[in-house]
Design a protein around this motif. Structure first.
Motif, PDB file in Angstrom:
ATOM      1  N   ASN A 254     -21.609 -10.496  13.196  1.00  0.00           N
ATOM      2  CA  ASN A 254     -21.728 -10.338  11.797  1.00  0.00           C
ATOM      3  C   ASN A 254     -21.292 -11.724  11.102  1.00  0.00           C
ATOM      4  OD1 ASN A 254     -23.244  -7.953  11.805  1.00  0.00           O
ATOM      5  ND2 ASN A 254     -21.231  -6.695  11.020  1.00  0.00           N
ATOM      6  N   ASN A 255     -20.518 -12.310  11.922  1.00  0.00           N
ATOM      7  CA  ASN A 255     -19.779 -13.643  11.449  1.00  0.00           C
ATOM      8  C   ASN A 255     -20.761 -14.689  11.430  1.00  0.00           C
ATOM      9  OD1 ASN A 255     -19.069 -12.864  14.607  1.00  0.00           O
ATOM     10  ND2 ASN A 255     -19.101 -14.925  14.517  1.00  0.00           N
ATOM     11  N   TRP A 258     -22.418 -13.591   7.467  1.00  0.00           N
ATOM     12  CA  TRP A 258     -21.682 -13.404   5.962  1.00  0.00           C
ATOM     13  C   TRP A 258     -21.559 -14.780   5.391  1.00  0.00           C
ATOM     14  CZ3 TRP A 258     -17.595 -16.070   5.040  1.00  0.00           C
ATOM     15  CH2 TRP A 258     -16.510 -16.513   5.908  1.00  0.00           C
ATOM     16  N   LYS A 261     -24.589 -15.482   3.444  1.00  0.00           N
ATOM     17  CA  LYS A 261     -24.848 -14.451   2.439  1.00  0.00           C
ATOM     18  C   LYS A 261     -23.996 -14.907   1.112  1.00  0.00           C
ATOM     19  CE  LYS A 261     -27.678 -11.364   4.294  1.00  0.00           C
ATOM     20  NZ  LYS A 261     -29.138 -11.295   3.594  1.00  0.00           N
ATOM     21  N   TYR A 323     -10.949 -11.538   0.893  1.00  0.00           N
ATOM     22  CA  TYR A 323     -11.569 -10.109   1.065  1.00  0.00           C
ATOM     23  C   TYR A 323     -11.186  -9.153  -0.112  1.00  0.00           C
ATOM     24  CZ  TYR A 323     -13.831  -6.264   3.451  1.00  0.00           C
ATOM     25  OH  TYR A 323     -14.585  -5.136   3.706  1.00  0.00           O
ATOM     26  N   GLU A 343     -22.928  -6.325   0.382  1.00  0.00           N
ATOM     27  CA  GLU A 343     -23.353  -6.909   1.554  1.00  0.00           C
ATOM     28  C   GLU A 343     -22.633  -7.885   2.230  1.00  0.00           C
ATOM     29  OE1 GLU A 343     -27.979  -7.985   3.026  1.00  0.00           O
ATOM     30  OE2 GLU A 343     -27.308  -9.057   1.288  1.00  0.00           O
ATOM     31  N   VAL A 344     -21.972  -8.923   1.319  1.00  0.00           N
ATOM     32  CA  VAL A 344     -21.186  -9.717   2.006  1.00  0.00           C
ATOM     33  C   VAL A 344     -19.909  -9.253   2.740  1.00  0.00           C
ATOM     34  CG1 VAL A 344     -19.576 -11.916   1.722  1.00  0.00           C
ATOM     35  CG2 VAL A 344     -21.787 -11.654   0.514  1.00  0.00           C
ATOM     36  N   TYR A 347     -20.741  -7.644   5.928  1.00  0.00           N
ATOM     37  CA  TYR A 347     -20.820  -8.701   7.197  1.00  0.00           C
ATOM     38  C   TYR A 347     -19.639  -9.559   7.554  1.00  0.00           C
ATOM     39  CZ  TYR A 347     -25.989  -7.759   7.306  1.00  0.00           C
ATOM     40  OH  TYR A 347     -27.221  -7.208   7.645  1.00  0.00           O
ATOM     41  N   MET A 348     -18.514  -9.264   6.566  1.00  0.00           N
ATOM     42  CA  MET A 348     -17.050  -9.854   7.108  1.00  0.00           C
ATOM     43  C   MET A 348     -16.324  -9.107   8.077  1.00  0.00           C
ATOM     44  SD  MET A 348     -16.101 -11.443   3.407  1.00  0.00           S
ATOM     45  CE  MET A 348     -15.283 -12.774   3.860  1.00  0.00           C
ATOM     46  N   HIS A 381     -11.611 -13.232  10.581  1.00  0.00           N
ATOM     47  CA  HIS A 381     -13.146 -12.554  10.147  1.00  0.00           C
ATOM     48  C   HIS A 381     -13.838 -11.935  11.519  1.00  0.00           C
ATOM     49  CE1 HIS A 381     -13.824 -16.392  11.860  1.00  0.00           C
ATOM     50  NE2 HIS A 381     -15.354 -16.531  11.749  1.00  0.00           N
TER      51      HIS A 381
END
Length: 488
Positions: A254-255, A258, A261, A323, A343-344, A347-348, A381
């Protein structure tokens, strides 16, 4: 820089900042000779004193160090954040000292280009003889996954490449900047030796897990026709509890998602740049990367990361705080922005999963179990690069966290009574950067013939961390004590 006047080159992009950003830029970008070649940037904007200026920059190639040099110059001229690898930094903990054993500090074969990243070491006992085997990441090198062997864990000899040039799996991408062959591991399961690895799928460049197998640890290896697991996932690890009970571990990448995004969110809602970034240099950095984004999003995956890394460093310098600010901002945004922020935030997080493998090792059985994700300050992250070792009915999960290309990267450990968890983490890293070695990561653990445990890992020379930079093979002795582990 080439002597050809800039206006004689084909102009590729003319980019301008949204006027509501805290800092605005105009960027004329020229790709000299097309993709993967030299780039010229003509950047206009205000410096930190408010003076207008225009500066011409050259990105000589698409390597990681060239991007770091570019952003270091932008920092000097326009007040952006200085890339961490262009600051003479003190390692994450100056008091942290570990006598890393230096095993391989140069390439031992001319076709091994990038050293020994993601080293996976196993022990094989056959015909009254003990041999240790090592596999390492090869990135986009023509020959993929060097295989080495040793009889004493100190002296290593080259055996072969798992995928010599021209012999890649049919489903996997090949070629410079197009392929990423990462994190191969070999394990013995019954009478078979299986290697699980990461490569990019041809059709969509998505990261997948593949598998090859052989009756010998030195091959020849037969490749599965299709990936074992798809979905932008990396770092496969195999834990063999028995010949019938084998688990595949992996991490969602996921890193890689994000940052893009987040930039899309900021471009849709430019006012968020001033709210989310607290310092002037960070706002300038975010504004510049946002302006450059229409070009960045056309780049191959790893080059895209290189072009965004400085912004990523801004955020992970205090990841938990950012965050939280982003989460709190949802209360004041409209429905569309709330969905984007959600969504961001999703993915973080970079969860790790584990699931049982079928008898042939080519399919998954049952449902995946989430075993870990990034939730400690030092991890920032991501968590990745795991290895599970069982000792006295306790399962130790070693993993890496933070940004692989800086001295903030390190190795953590979590403990459980089951290979599927729940795992309890140590709050501080098990291994960190030192004055001599930066970014220790992606460990593997092996027991020698005397019953002593050794952790193998990769690390960079100080100031040399980065994608496709050389990574040395290091080791440390380990001692397990009552559900704890320490360097021996």
């Amino acid at each position: 820089m080439k002597q050809t006047p800039i206006l004689s080159n084909q102009q590729q992009f003319e980019l301008s900042s949204d006027q509501s950003l805290p800092c605005t830029f105009n960027i004329a970008l020229y790709e000299v000779g097309g993709k993967q070649s030299e780039c010229l940037f003509k950047v206009s904007g205000q410096d930190t004193q408010g003076a207008k200026k225009t500066v011409l920059y050259t990105l000589a190639d698409r390597e990681h160090h060239s991007y770091l040099d570019l952003f270091a110059k932008l920092s000097r001229d326009f007040g952006l954040r200085v890339p961490q690898n262009r600051i003479k930094t003190i390692p994450i903990s100056p008091s942290f000292e570990t006598a890393y054993n230096e095993i391989l500090t140069e390439n031992i074969h001319p076709d091994i280009l990038y050293g020994y990243g993601d080293p996976a070491v196993i022990r094989v006992d056959r015909n009254t003889q003990t041999i240790y085997y090592l596999l390492a990441t090869s990135n986009d090198a023509p020959h993929s996954f060097p295989l080495l062997r040793s009889s004493d864990l100190k002296d290593w000899q080259f055996v072969d490449f798992i995928f010599p040039e021209g012999k890649k799996p049919h489903w996997a991408a090949d070629g410079e900047s197009a392929s990423d062959y990462w994190a191969a591991e070999m394990h013995q399961i019954g009478d078979e030796f299986r290697i699980y690895y990461v490569a990019r799928e041809n059709e969509n460049a998505e990261l997948c897990i593949g598998m090859v197998s052989s009756v010998s640890p030195e091959g020849p290896f037969v490749s599965c026709k299709e990936p074992v697991l798809k979905g932008n996932i990396i770092d496969p690890h195999i834990f063999v509890q028995s010949a019938e009970m084998v688990y595949l571990y992996w991490k969602e990448d996921n890193n890689d998602v994000w940052p893009g995004k987040l930039i899309e969110l900021l471009n849709d809602r430019p006012h968020l740049t001033s709210i989310l970034f607290e310092h002037e240099e960070d706002r300038r950095t975010a504004s510049f990367v946002q302006t450059l984004w229409p070009w960045i999003e056309t780049l191959p995956p790893m080059e895209r990361f290189q072009a965004m890394q400085v912004l990523i460093e801004v955020i992970i310098s205090n990841f938990a705080s950012f965050y939280t600010r982003l989460s709190e901002q949802m209360k004041t945004e409209d429905e569309r922005s709330q969905k984007q922020i959600t969504e961001v935030l999703k993915y973080m997080k970079t969860p790790m999963y584990a699931q049982q493998l079928s008898a042939d090792g080519q399919h998954l059985v049952g449902q995946p179990t989430k075993i870990l994700e990034n939730d400690l300050p030092w991890e920032a992250h991501l968590v990745e690069g795991m290895w599970v070792t069982e000792h006295n009915d306790t399962f130790y999960l070693f993993y890496a966290g933070n940004d692989f290309s800086t001295d903030q990267y390190g190795i953590g450990v979590a403990v459980s009574k089951s290979p599927l968890g729940p795992f309890t983490k140590m709050h501080e890293p098990f291994l960190k950067s030192t004055a001599d070695w930066w970014a220790p990561g992606h460990p593997s653990v092996v027991m020698d013939t005397e019953g002593k445990y050794h952790m193998f890992l990769h690390a960079y020379f100080p100031g040399k961390a980065g994608y496709k930079e050389f990574r040395a093979l290091l080791s440390v002795p380990m001692i397990f004590e009552e559900d704890k582990v320490r360097v021996g």
